[in-house]
Enzyme design. Structure first.
Site, PDB file in Angstrom:
ATOM      1  N   SER A  69       0.843  -1.198   0.000  1.00 43.60           N
ATOM      2  CA  SER A  69       0.000   0.000   0.000  1.00 43.60           C
ATOM      3  C   SER A  69       0.875   1.243   0.000  1.00 43.60           C
ATOM      4  O   SER A  69       1.999   1.224   0.506  1.00 43.60           O
ATOM      5  CB  SER A  69      -0.884   0.029   1.243  1.00 43.60           C
ATOM      6  OG  SER A  69      -0.108   0.319   2.405  1.00 43.60           O
ATOM      7  N   ASP A  70       0.371   2.309  -0.593  1.00 46.42           N
ATOM      8  CA  ASP A  70       1.003   3.593  -0.325  1.00 46.42           C
ATOM      9  C   ASP A  70       0.758   3.905   1.144  1.00 46.42           C
ATOM     10  O   ASP A  70      -0.152   3.362   1.777  1.00 46.42           O
ATOM     11  CB  ASP A  70       0.418   4.680  -1.235  1.00 46.42           C
ATOM     12  CG  ASP A  70       1.373   5.861  -1.408  1.00 46.42           C
ATOM     13  OD1 ASP A  70       2.325   5.991  -0.604  1.00 46.42           O
ATOM     14  OD2 ASP A  70       1.175   6.649  -2.344  1.00 46.42           O
ATOM     15  N   TRP A  71       1.569   4.799   1.697  1.00 49.75           N
ATOM     16  CA  TRP A  71       1.526   5.056   3.135  1.00 49.75           C
ATOM     17  C   TRP A  71       0.205   5.742   3.514  1.00 49.75           C
ATOM     18  O   TRP A  71      -0.050   6.877   3.143  1.00 49.75           O
ATOM     19  CB  TRP A  71       2.729   5.909   3.539  1.00 49.75           C
ATOM     20  CG  TRP A  71       3.932   5.119   3.964  1.00 49.75           C
ATOM     21  CD1 TRP A  71       4.638   5.289   5.125  1.00 49.75           C
ATOM     22  CD2 TRP A  71       4.597   4.046   3.267  1.00 49.75           C
ATOM     23  NE1 TRP A  71       5.683   4.373   5.194  1.00 49.75           N
ATOM     24  CE2 TRP A  71       5.678   3.595   4.071  1.00 49.75           C
ATOM     25  CE3 TRP A  71       4.377   3.397   2.066  1.00 49.75           C
ATOM     26  CZ2 TRP A  71       6.528   2.566   3.709  1.00 49.75           C
ATOM     27  CZ3 TRP A  71       5.216   2.363   1.680  1.00 49.75           C
ATOM     28  CH2 TRP A  71       6.275   1.964   2.499  1.00 49.75           C
TER      29      TRP A  71
END
Length: 753
Positions: free
Chosen positions: A265-267
């Site tokens: 996932s992106d942060w």
């Protein structure tokens, strides 16, 4: 007593040895066994809690291994053009290390502008070596989102508007990085084409545009480059967030493309446990959860793929099929990275890395305009040089968002120019304007304090006076990495240059005709002064060796060979996304206040479809300021008449186009031969031409080389959404060969049966 002790010790050693002979080494540690068998063995030995613990972060940039089984933790790092400085375990604040300074490589717009696949591999290898030396396992890059609007604050991290160019430049980058046992994480999958509303938008794009424009580079990254991880985006597609999206991650990535790697996932991009379980996410980072209010000691336990997942399994509400698939992918990744005993040690800030950074900068710089050949600077005539503009003295490795770097050094444009020219000419500087005088971003301090409280008219007049007294004037301006310029988290507010630079440039054109404008930016900008400025150089963000790379081109030590990876429109309204599409979102929803939170996302419709960049300009015959693929040289080139090895090809056939490129000037240089394909009669709307091949050719004066480019039916195909397949319609096509999308030199017609 001593004899008794020795006797008992011998008995103990003999007994221990006999036991050791009967112990079987676990398969997961036996390097003679196939990786698949080792993964299954490790999986069988893990507890439910250990499996779940591997699926989410344990700190800002690391995730857990299984200490009991000797499986190491994973360490990730930004970013695409340099290894990020260390931050604290739980905070974004700097960790205060003294050994985490690195070489900053040019941003990816500059790399793409080289149009040199070998240079991209060198870049990736050097960057991977620095990441490996810093004990990083996953590098969060490259960024390969398509340049849809010049207002996108993060365009400088990407590779331009064309899916073919991006694909061909991304693949060797990935291979270079991963040759060090460091995984890449191509990002952001998908549609992260603007920063405004990136957390609160729902992208509406038709299937044809998705498959032809926005997905090809990602497909190439995983099917050709074998990127070991891929990062999801923040935005929604089909009302599901991209990092937990059934259509993107399961149907396309893991289904159609048969991807075996890890989806990260992106942060902070995850917001639903059940969707994260079922919709293709493997590893969760950066979720904004508060452990204290939930009554736990560790906030990471509250991640969506942490305790909530464990609770669902233990309550019988979900099974472990998805869990074992996710962990298996992570274990496969471990055998390529953390448990790979054959990976090299890496190196940091080496002379080789500095050379790569300088060479990429030199090859990526684009000479946009050069009337009367006033560049390179002729030191037989020029004895005084005025350098004007804040960007000549401002560090650009710091700032811009997550790709901000703690560089070991940065050669500023003014310093590079002085170093190259000072022995033969007097170099003087005037500020000209004040933009952002700050020298700190996210805790990384550049050490600069560029504060200057003088009024704007005083600064302008000082610059004009210096220009009048000088033989040659170099203005170094453009954008910077402050908010609402080239920076993550926000888009630009306008297409024009900030800080009153247009007025300053206009005044300088009147003060001295020997004048070059150097634009430091990752984006196109408006140029109301373009007709009055004899020379314009697009210099990008060039990293640690910025000043040396720029001075090398201005002096003629390097012959510029960069080509634009995206179109420079004359005005913003000439861009298709602004003419036809929705930016920054649906107007009615904007007026109603949508997009302010995730409960009320704003819709963004890509009404322009496949007509992005030059596909729009060329098809609609809208003259750009500077075209895709454009870039001048200090020498001249001639293209010979192109020929094909056949006039008719079948669906299973290939066709090769051959032509010559000759250096007709007096200086060694490089030309980029670009092959575009035009479908002369189609049942669906198609662009007037599309890039389907390119080669960079290095030639000495008078030298001529033969270039061959081969294509198959994929270069002729469009995506049929109704059939959900690629279609190459029989009929007549044309191969168009030149050195820019608006400068075709030779053509060949052929027929597809």
């Amino acid at each position: 007593m001593l004899k008794k002790f020795v006797f008992l010790s011998l008995i103990t050693l003999t007994y221990t040895a006999s036991i050791a002979q009967n112990i079987t080494t676990p398969t997961y540690l036996d390097e003679t066994k196939p990786v698949e068998q080792r993964v299954q063995d490790a999986l069988s030995r893990m507890t439910l809690e250990e499996k779940v613990a591997m699926l989410h972060a344990q700190s800002k940039f690391s995730s857990a291994g299984v200490p009991r089984l000797g499986i190491p933790e994973f360490w990730t790092t930004d970013g695409p053009h340099g290894v990020r400085a260390e931050v604290k375990w739980d905070e974004w604040d700097q960790a205060g290390w003294t050994n985490d300074s690195i070489v900053a490589f040019p941003a990816l717009t500059a790399l793409a502008a080289t149009w040199n696949k070998k240079m991209s591999w060198n870049y990736g290898k050097a960057l991977g070596e620095e990441a490996r030396y810093r004990k990083k396992d996953i590098l969060l890059g490259p960024g390969i989102n398509i340049y849809r609007t010049p207002l996108n604050g993060r365009n400088f991290e990407y590779m331009g508007e064309d899916p073919y160019l991006t694909s061909k430049m991304a693949v060797p980058y990935i291979q270079g990085v991963q040759s060090n046992g460091v995984a890449t994480s191509v990002k952001h999958f998908a549609f992260n084409n603007q920063e405004m509303f990136r957390h609160t938008s729902n992208v509406k794009v038709d299937d044809r545009a998705m498959y032809e424009i926005y997905l090809p580079a990602f497909k190439a990254a995983v099917t050709e480059g074998d990127s070991w991880t891929i990062m999801g985006a923040y935005d929604k597609y089909k009302d599901q967030y991209s990092s937990q999206n059934q259509y993107l991650l399961n149907d396309i990535l893991k289904g159609e493309w048969n991807y075996k790697g890890v989806v990260i996932s992106d942060w902070g991009a995850v917001n639903n446990t059940e969707q994260a379980i079922k919709n293709g996410l493997d590893l969760e980072f950066g979720s904004w959860t508060n452990g204290l209010s939930a009554g736990t000691k560790n906030a990471y336990d509250n991640y969506y793929l942490a305790q909530p997942y464990l609770n669902l399994i233990k309550s019988g509400k979900v099974g472990t099929k998805e869990l074992d698939d996710k962990v298996s992918r992570l274990l496969n990744l471990a055998y390529k990275t953390t448990m790979n005993k054959n990976k090299p040690f890496g190196s940091i800030a080496s002379e080789e890395h500095k050379t790569v950074a300088k060479q990429v900068g030199e090859e990526g710089i684009v000479l946009l305009k050069n009337d009367k050949n006033i560049l390179p600077i002729d030191l037989n005539k020029v004895k005084t040089i005025a350098v004007i503009g804040e960007n000549a003295i401002k560090m650009m490795t710091v700032g811009g968002g997550s790709s901000s770097l703690k560089a070991k050094y940065e050669i500023l444009p003014l310093d590079g120019i002085k170093s190259r020219f000072a022995k033969e000419a007097e170099v003087k500087f005037a500020r000209g304007y004040v933009g952002d005088p700050r020298g700190e971003y996210n805790g990384v301090k550049s050490g600069q304090d560029l504060k200057d409280d003088r009024p704007a008219d005083v600064l302008l007049n000082e610059a004009v006076d210096l220009a009048k007294k000088s033989d040659f004037v170099i203005f170094v301006g453009g954008l910077n990495k402050s908010d609402h310029q080239d920076a993550e988290g926000a888009d630009r507010k306008s297409y024009g240059l900030p800080y009153n630079q247009d007025n300053l440039i206009a005044a300088l054109t009147k003060a001295n005709k020997n004048f070059a404008v150097v634009l430091v930016s990752g984006n196109a900008v408006a140029m109301p002064w373009v007709k009055d400025v004899p020379a314009i150089v697009q210099a990008w963000y060039l990293g640690s060796e910025a000043g040396h790379s720029l001075a090398s081109v201005l002096s003629g030590d390097t012959n510029p060979s960069g080509k634009l990876p995206f179109t420079f429109p004359v005005k913003l309204e000439d861009n298709a996304a602004h003419r036809l599409g929705e930016y920054p979102g649906n107007k009615e929803e904007l007026a109603a206040g949508k997009g302010k939170n995730q409960e009320n996302p704003i819709n963004i419709s890509y009404n322009e479809g496949i007509f992005v960049g030059y596909r729009w300009h060329d098809t609609q015959k809208i003259k750009p300021q500077f075209s895709f693929g454009h870039g001048l040289s200090y020498t001249t080139f001639a293209f010979g008449k192109a020929k094909s090895d056949k006039t008719t090809m079948t669906q299973d056939d290939k066709i090769t186009f051959t032509f010559t490129v000759k250096n007709t000037g007096r200086k060694a240089g490089a030309e980029v031969a670009q092959l575009y394909i035009a479908d002369l009669k189609s049942s669906v709307p198609r662009p007037s031409k599309e890039l389907k091949g390119f080669e960079k050719v290095f030639l000495n004066p008078g030298e001529e080389k033969e270039v061959s480019i081969t294509i198959d039916k994929t270069a002729l195909s469009f995506f049929d959404a109704d059939k959900h397949s690629w279609v190459a319609e029989p009929g007549d096509f044309e191969a168009l060969i030149g050195n820019a999308s608006d400068n075709i030199q030779t053509k060949v017609k052929f027929t597809l049966q």
